[in-house]
Design an enzyme around this catalytic site. Sequence first.
Site, PDB file in Angstrom:
ATOM      1  N   CYS A 131       0.835  -1.134   0.067  1.00 27.73           N
ATOM      2  CA  CYS A 131       0.068   0.020   0.141  1.00 27.73           C
ATOM      3  C   CYS A 131       0.764   1.323  -0.078  1.00 27.73           C
ATOM      4  O   CYS A 131       1.282   1.640   1.279  1.00 27.73           O
ATOM      5  CB  CYS A 131      -0.991  -0.058   1.130  1.00 27.73           C
ATOM      6  N   CYS A 134      -0.239   4.292   2.559  1.00 28.74           N
ATOM      7  CA  CYS A 134       0.391   3.761   3.762  1.00 28.74           C
ATOM      8  C   CYS A 134       1.502   4.043   4.131  1.00 28.74           C
ATOM      9  O   CYS A 134       2.172   4.533   4.979  1.00 28.74           O
ATOM     10  CB  CYS A 134      -0.132   2.372   4.380  1.00 28.74           C
TER      11      CYS A 134
END
Length: 176
Positions: A131, A134
């Site tokens: 991700c 993130c």
Amino acid sequence: MTIEAIKEALPAYAKDTKLNLGSVTTTSSLTEQQLWGTLLATAVAARNPLVLREIADEAVKHLSAEAIESAKGAASIMAMNNVYYRAKHLIGEDAYQSLPARLRMQIIGKPGVEKVDFELWCLAVSAITGCGVCLESHEKTVASAGASRDHVHDALRVASVIHAAAVTLDAEAALS
């Protein structure tokens, strides 16, 4: 139960993974809690039973009960957040960015350990699950908390090697 047991379980073709597993656990800029929390959180994220069991068994020698729960909590919360935030990003529609998550994330506010350690574990798990949103967010948070690039780099190295060990052992189990 030890890291050595993981190394011994790896097949000959995974010699680089075996050597790197030794290296990332013995030459690190991370504190003991940061290192072992990263190892445990990434072992949970990598999902291989042998890797997780061996690291969890050894982690109790290096981490408090609170740190163990926090490392597992980092893996758990990032299992949710990495899917959610990566999907919103990949959809590519700006309208989704303004929608509130409406997902409970209380552990992020009160992780039970130093916030920088927890965020470092979240960053490492995010590397495994891929991700980018993130990764960027957690890197900024750990950097603003005083963690160096070496700390981030070492956490990423741990994540990559734990993931490689887990993938290799999963492949060998499937082929046997």
